[in-house]
Design a protein around this motif. Structure first.
Motif, mmCIF file in Angstrom:
data_model
loop_
_atom_site.group_PDB
_atom_site.id
_atom_site.type_symbol
_atom_site.label_atom_id
_atom_site.label_comp_id
_atom_site.label_asym_id
_atom_site.label_seq_id
_atom_site.Cartn_x
_atom_site.Cartn_y
_atom_site.Cartn_z
ATOM 1 N N THR A 1 0.834 -1.201 0.000
ATOM 2 C CA THR A 1 0.000 0.000 0.000
ATOM 3 C C THR A 1 0.869 1.252 0.000
ATOM 4 O O THR A 1 2.095 1.199 0.167
ATOM 5 C CB THR A 1 -0.928 0.017 1.224
ATOM 6 O OG1 THR A 1 -0.106 0.152 2.401
ATOM 7 C CG2 THR A 1 -1.736 -1.271 1.319
ATOM 8 N N GLN A 2 0.192 2.397 -0.136
ATOM 9 C CA GLN A 2 0.892 3.687 -0.130
ATOM 10 C C GLN A 2 1.557 3.952 1.221
ATOM 11 O O GLN A 2 2.578 4.635 1.294
ATOM 12 C CB GLN A 2 -0.112 4.816 -0.451
ATOM 13 C CG GLN A 2 0.534 6.184 -0.670
ATOM 14 C CD GLN A 2 1.399 6.232 -1.924
ATOM 15 O OE1 GLN A 2 1.117 5.552 -2.891
ATOM 16 N NE2 GLN A 2 2.435 7.033 -1.912
ATOM 17 N N ASP A 3 0.971 3.405 2.298
ATOM 18 C CA ASP A 3 1.544 3.602 3.628
ATOM 19 C C ASP A 3 2.897 2.924 3.774
ATOM 20 O O ASP A 3 3.675 3.267 4.667
ATOM 21 C CB ASP A 3 0.589 3.055 4.706
ATOM 22 C CG ASP A 3 -0.706 3.839 4.783
ATOM 23 O OD1 ASP A 3 -1.698 3.292 5.268
ATOM 24 O OD2 ASP A 3 -0.707 5.016 4.347
ATOM 25 N N ASP A 4 3.197 1.931 2.912
ATOM 26 C CA ASP A 4 4.473 1.223 3.002
ATOM 27 C C ASP A 4 5.591 1.938 2.272
ATOM 28 O O ASP A 4 6.749 1.506 2.354
ATOM 29 C CB ASP A 4 4.323 -0.184 2.413
ATOM 30 C CG ASP A 4 3.241 -0.985 3.105
ATOM 31 O OD1 ASP A 4 2.547 -1.755 2.412
ATOM 32 O OD2 ASP A 4 3.079 -0.831 4.326
ATOM 33 N N LEU A 5 5.285 3.032 1.547
ATOM 34 C CA LEU A 5 6.294 3.727 0.739
ATOM 35 C C LEU A 5 7.459 4.197 1.608
ATOM 36 O O LEU A 5 7.261 4.840 2.638
ATOM 37 C CB LEU A 5 5.655 4.937 0.039
ATOM 38 C CG LEU A 5 6.571 5.711 -0.930
ATOM 39 C CD1 LEU A 5 7.034 4.823 -2.075
ATOM 40 C CD2 LEU A 5 5.837 6.944 -1.478
ATOM 41 N N GLY A 6 8.691 3.877 1.198
ATOM 42 C CA GLY A 6 9.889 4.290 1.918
ATOM 43 C C GLY A 6 10.269 3.365 3.065
ATOM 44 O O GLY A 6 11.306 3.563 3.692
ATOM 45 N N CYS A 7 9.434 2.365 3.368
ATOM 46 C CA CYS A 7 9.722 1.431 4.461
ATOM 47 C C CYS A 7 10.116 0.066 3.879
ATOM 48 O O CYS A 7 9.939 -0.189 2.697
ATOM 49 C CB CYS A 7 8.510 1.275 5.382
ATOM 50 S SG CYS A 7 7.933 2.823 6.109
ATOM 51 N N ARG A 8 10.605 -0.785 4.749
ATOM 52 C CA ARG A 8 10.880 -2.172 4.371
ATOM 53 C C ARG A 8 9.759 -3.057 4.893
ATOM 54 O O ARG A 8 9.177 -2.787 5.950
ATOM 55 C CB ARG A 8 12.210 -2.644 4.948
ATOM 56 C CG ARG A 8 13.432 -2.038 4.252
ATOM 57 C CD ARG A 8 14.688 -2.727 4.706
ATOM 58 N NE ARG A 8 15.864 -2.285 3.972
ATOM 59 C CZ ARG A 8 17.052 -2.880 4.025
ATOM 60 N NH1 ARG A 8 17.217 -3.943 4.759
ATOM 61 N NH2 ARG A 8 18.071 -2.417 3.327
ATOM 62 N N LEU A 9 9.476 -4.133 4.170
ATOM 63 C CA LEU A 9 8.501 -5.121 4.623
ATOM 64 C C LEU A 9 9.249 -6.334 5.158
ATOM 65 O O LEU A 9 10.223 -6.791 4.554
ATOM 66 C CB LEU A 9 7.577 -5.534 3.473
ATOM 67 C CG LEU A 9 6.657 -4.428 2.928
ATOM 68 C CD1 LEU A 9 5.858 -4.945 1.756
ATOM 69 C CD2 LEU A 9 5.723 -3.907 4.020
ATOM 70 N N VAL A 10 8.787 -6.834 6.311
ATOM 71 C CA VAL A 10 9.428 -7.966 6.973
ATOM 72 C C VAL A 10 8.422 -9.115 7.021
ATOM 73 O O VAL A 10 7.278 -8.934 7.468
ATOM 74 C CB VAL A 10 9.877 -7.596 8.396
ATOM 75 C CG1 VAL A 10 10.539 -8.795 9.061
ATOM 76 C CG2 VAL A 10 10.830 -6.410 8.358
ATOM 77 N N LEU A 11 8.828 -10.298 6.559
ATOM 78 C CA LEU A 11 7.982 -11.497 6.575
ATOM 79 C C LEU A 11 8.559 -12.488 7.574
ATOM 80 O O LEU A 11 9.729 -12.846 7.504
ATOM 81 C CB LEU A 11 7.934 -12.141 5.178
ATOM 82 C CG LEU A 11 7.260 -13.533 5.102
ATOM 83 C CD1 LEU A 11 5.806 -13.450 5.552
ATOM 84 C CD2 LEU A 11 7.375 -14.102 3.697
ATOM 85 N N ASP A 12 7.704 -12.891 8.561
ATOM 86 C CA ASP A 12 8.081 -13.912 9.529
ATOM 87 C C ASP A 12 7.290 -15.173 9.230
ATOM 88 O O ASP A 12 6.055 -15.145 9.121
ATOM 89 C CB ASP A 12 7.792 -13.456 10.960
ATOM 90 C CG ASP A 12 8.728 -12.359 11.407
ATOM 91 O OD1 ASP A 12 8.319 -11.519 12.218
ATOM 92 O OD2 ASP A 12 9.864 -12.342 10.925
ATOM 93 N N LEU A 13 7.987 -16.318 9.110
ATOM 94 C CA LEU A 13 7.377 -17.607 8.813
ATOM 95 C C LEU A 13 7.474 -18.461 10.071
ATOM 96 O O LEU A 13 8.567 -18.793 10.519
ATOM 97 C CB LEU A 13 8.119 -18.280 7.655
ATOM 98 C CG LEU A 13 7.409 -19.449 6.964
ATOM 99 C CD1 LEU A 13 6.177 -18.960 6.238
ATOM 100 C CD2 LEU A 13 8.357 -20.109 5.969
#
Length: 892
Positions: free
Chosen positions: A91-103
């Motif tokens: 989404t637009q709110d994620d712009l400039g940030c990193r996404l972290v996936l935990d499995l």
């Protein structure tokens, strides 16, 4: 049922059983999660990214084995969960940030551990995301200034190493995968180097070897200084080691404990005096650890709030919580990190309850306890046979013949106590006791013969010792009480106590009436005729006797006497008054005796003390004196051609004489002199004026004395100084002086360590001025480009393929702005050529490996079920069918 039908049913059942897929009976994957978790898809707004665990171990895991957690990283450690599905739409709110996936494995799956992956910073469009990923790939494939290698090492049959770049972008799938550590695009090091070398040799057979600068990056390997190992012949030996993988590990060490246990032992219920113990937590991995807050149930521990770097340690305290109920506590204290690491140690303590019971046998006939109750050792706490303690330790117990010593009253200022009382200590235990003598601020404990009693006296079982106690000499008025504790040196818990009390009364005193004056005399010797009233002298009167005095107001002939601050003084109290010469005394000497007196009960005047006061008045002599502040002025320095003169400074002129003066206006040659604020000055008065350098002064040093005089032929002067510096000429470095040193004209071999230094023109300018120009080495290139961040501008490298090469160094042009050097955007380059020849090598015969690249193995599915029983059942079923067919044919 007919035999034929029964046989047909049996065969049908066996056929069905044999056709059941073996995966129904296959065991589900289990064990610790490993491998690499990827995030598939570009990190751009609007793109759907998904979890890709194709390279996750163990093999055969499915979506049903995990729970998914997508988080937005807004800082170094701040995470906000944004999704829990396998896929996530950015989404637009994620712009400039990193996404972290935990499995995370689901409960009951048989899997353990957690896998984490991160994207690059989210871009606004897919084009921008592709550009960011391409930049990350380029950065990883470029050699850095410290010699970090992003090219992989391919070990050949002759033992040498060649760097080989392999592109791993997954263009065929149409998407870019974000690896766990900032998109690691480099494939694993090739394991079957011998086979690939053979293929390469076939492809290149008959083709001439290129030795020019146009060779690709696989010809060259850039080593850091610590990677280059030079033998005694000057040849380079490289270890070919790859980068270490990231590890997260930590250990806990309990100070002064081999068992790694914080044992606080057995304590009373009051835990305030229990000292803290310390545990050292050490990061034994190669990555930072971020610890979470913890709060154990029975112990207080210190949180680790700052990240713990690799190899570093931190000492944390641990202490039992207050208010623990009696009992034994044995807890496992565990610190956890955000990276999933746990480090634990054991903490234990035994808390005893208060024992308020007393033994009737220990009471005297007066029903008062003779001593503190003695605790009987608990057999459960006795040392075991495995301890080093003496298993035959006997129980100890003490008793005294009295619980209190009450001394008669003593009169103050006594020289020796008039009474000595005794106390008898008896060993009522089973063995010998080494007695510790009590210490007291108010009482002395002595042996029976009057000598000083010292600790270490032993009392055998059933024996007694008598001690003498008396008040110490020098006690002042008051009541004194102290508890004298006789205790065993072997066991401080074995003790008895005696309370000693004495009162020191005030001694009868002789009535003394006395007053002391401070000062006892004073004088005014420097009065001049026509003087102004000087500062008064304060005299303090103190009652130094032991009776109350009522003072009369003092008086004098030549001095004005102020009122007494108090007329009635108790012993030790004080009063004060002032005295100053009367105004208008003529030239001469004056003497007064100021009497301090009181009125007695009979109405008579008793003089308690006399204060001598004197004054001398001399003829006035006219004094002319001027002073200036400051006496020196320094206007600093200015460059020739200055547009504005320094700011004017103020000078103060003061009449320090006793006669009026008339000032004349001062003047200067190279300095402008302001107007006097006043020309007539009475004694003590001041005036001011300002001074500053004139405009347009040439280069040179200007020093003058500005004189302030008057009609009385007295003067004062101010020394002024100003320096004009000639304009400075900027130092402009010549780019022709840029050079490269250290490259040998004799050439090198493929095993040589090549070291060089770049020297920029003007780098020796240690005192730069505004406008100076210099050249600073920026980067260097043979095949790859490498940058310097700071001096020294030296680098080392090795080349594993023969040929002729060119070393190019780029220099940045910098200009000094008065405070720092700044790049001008211009650059200069210098080049030097050198040659590489093939070093003599030893050919080694490669050893065939059992798992070589030519070996063919079946594809693993993750199903380890034994299929032999199903094959047997299928064979039986087929045999039955054949038997039925033969039987029918024969029947017909």
């Amino acid at each position: 049922m007919e035999r034929k039908r029964f046989l047909a049913v049996v065969m049908t059942v066996m056929m069905v059983i044999s056709m059941i897929p073996s995966m129904v009976f296959a065991a589900a994957p289990s064990g610790e999660l490993g491998g690499k978790l990827k995030i598939k898809g570009l990190a751009a707004v609007g793109v759907v990214v998904s979890a890709d665990y194709a390279k996750v171990t163990p093999e055969g895991v499915t979506d049903e084995d995990f729970t998914f957690s997508w988080s937005r990283q807004t800082g170094e450690k701040e995470l906000t969960q944004v999704g829990t599905e396998k896929t996530y739409t950015i989404t637009q709110d994620d712009l400039g940030c990193r996404l972290v996936l935990d499995l995370t494995p689901v409960d009951g799956s048989g899997l353990t551990g957690i896998l984490t992956a991160k994207t690059l910073e989210v871009a606004a469009t897919e084009e921008e995301a592709k550009a960011v990923e391409q930049e990350a790939e380029d950065t990883q494939q470029t050699e850095t200034a410290d010699g970090t290698e992003n090219a992989q090492l391919e070990e050949t049959a002759d033992g040498t190493e060649e760097a080989q770049l392999e592109e791993t972008a997954d263009n065929a799938e149409g998407s870019q995968d974000s690896e766990n550590q900032d998109v690691d695009r480099t494939e694993d090091v090739q394991q079957n180097a011998g086979n690939e070398q053979e293929d390469d040799s076939q492809n290149t057979k008959g083709q001439p070897e290129e030795t020019t600068e146009g060779t690709d990056d696989s010809q060259m390997k850039i080593y850091t200084e610590d990677q280059l190992q030079v033998d005694e012949n000057g040849n380079v030996q490289t270890d070919g080691s790859e980068k270490d993988q990231k590890t997260y590990e930590a250990t806990a060490t309990v100070e002064d404990s081999e068992d790694q246990i914080c044992d606080f032992g057995t304590v009373k219920s009051d835990l305030e005096d229990v000292e803290a113990q310390y545990v050292q937590i050490t990061n034994t991995g190669n990555e930072n650890l971020n610890f979470q807050e913890i709060s154990p149930e029975h112990f207080m521990v210190q949180d680790i709030t700052e990240p713990l770097s690799a190899g570093e340690s931190v000492s944390v305290w641990i202490q039992p919580r207050e208010g623990l109920e009696p009992g034994e506590y044995d807890d496992m204290i565990t610190y956890r990190t955000e990276e999933g690491i746990e480090v634990s140690f054991e903490a234990k303590i035994a808390v005893e309850g208060e024992d308020d019971s007393s033994d009737d046998e220990d009471l005297k006939p007066s029903d008062e306890p003779s001593a503190e109750p003695t605790e009987t050792p608990d057999d459960s706490e006795a040392p075991s046979a495995g301890d080093n303690a003496d298993a035959s330790l006997e129980a100890q117990s003490l008793d005294v013949n009295t619980g209190s010593l009450n001394f008669s009253d003593i009169e103050e200022n006594y020289t020796q106590a008039n009474e000595t009382l005794s106390v008898t200590v008896t060993n009522t235990g089973d063995g010998t006791v080494t007695l510790k003598i009590p210490k007291s601020d108010y009482f002395e404990v002595m042996n029976e013969d009057g000598s000083e009693a010292v600790s270490g006296i032993q009392i055998a079982k059933g024996d007694s010792l008598m001690f003498m106690v008396q008040p110490k000499t020098g006690l002042t008025k008051g009541d004194y009480s102290d508890t004298l504790i006789f205790e065993s040196e072997e066991d401080p818990e074995v003790a008895v106590q005696v309370t000693a009390e004495v009162s020191v009364k005030e001694a009868e005193q002789e009535q003394i009436t006395a007053v002391q004056a401070d000062p006892e005399s004073f004088s005014y010797d420097d009065l001049k005729e026509g003087y102004d009233t000087p500062e008064a002298t304060t005299i303090t009167l103190t009652n130094t006797g032991n009776t109350t005095v009522s003072l009369m107001q003092p008086y004098a002939e030549y001095f004005d006497i102020g009122e007494l601050s108090a007329s009635v003084l108790e012993p030790g109290d004080s009063a004060a008054f002032t005295a100053v010469p009367v105004t208008g005394l003529k030239v001469g000497n004056y003497l007064d005796s100021i009497q301090i007196a009181q009125t007695s009960s009979e109405g008579q005047e008793d003089v308690l003390t006399t204060i001598k006061a004197s004054a001398t008045v001399s003829e006035l002599k006219k004094i002319y004196k001027l002073s200036v502040t400051p006496e020196e002025l320094n206007f600093g320095k200015a460059k020739e051609g200055y547009s504005e003169a320094p700011e004017a400074q103020k000078v103060t002129v003061t009449n320090e004489g006793n006669t009026n003066v008339t000032l004349n206006a001062p003047s200067g040659k190279n300095f402008k002199i302001g107007k006097l604020s006043a020309t007539e000055l009475a004694p003590g008065e001041s005036c001011t004026f300002k001074i500053r350098p004139k405009e347009g002064l040439k280069a040179g040093s200007y020093t003058e004395s500005v004189v302030i005089d008057n009609e009385q032929q007295i003067s004062a002067e101010v020394k002024v100084q100003f320096t004009v510096k000639a304009a400075r000429k900027a130092k402009i470095a010549d780019p022709a002086d840029n050079k490269i040193t250290g490259i040998s004209s004799d050439g090198y071999t493929t095993q040589s360590k090549i070291t060089f230094t770049a020297v920029g023109a003007g780098m020796d300018n240690e005192s730069p001025g505004k406008g100076d120009v210099r050249y600073v080495p920026y980067n260097w290139k043979v095949i790859n480009t490498n940058s310097w961040s700071s001096a020294p501008y030296t680098a080392a490298f090795g080349i594993t393929k023969a040929g002729t090469y060119t070393l190019t160094v780029t220099f940045d042009r910098q200009k000094y702005n008065g405070s720092e050097w700044k790049n001008t955007g211009e650059q200069d380059t210098k080049q030097v050529n050198f040659s590489i020849t093939q070093a003599q090598t030893v050919t080694a015969t490669p050893t065939p490996q059992p798992n070589g690249a030519t070996a063919k193995t079946a594809v693993k599915t993750g199903d380890t079920t034994n299929i032999t029983p199903f094959v047997i059942i299928l064979a039986i079923a087929a045999g039955c069918i054949v038997g039925v067919v033969v039987y029918k044919r024969r029947k017909k």
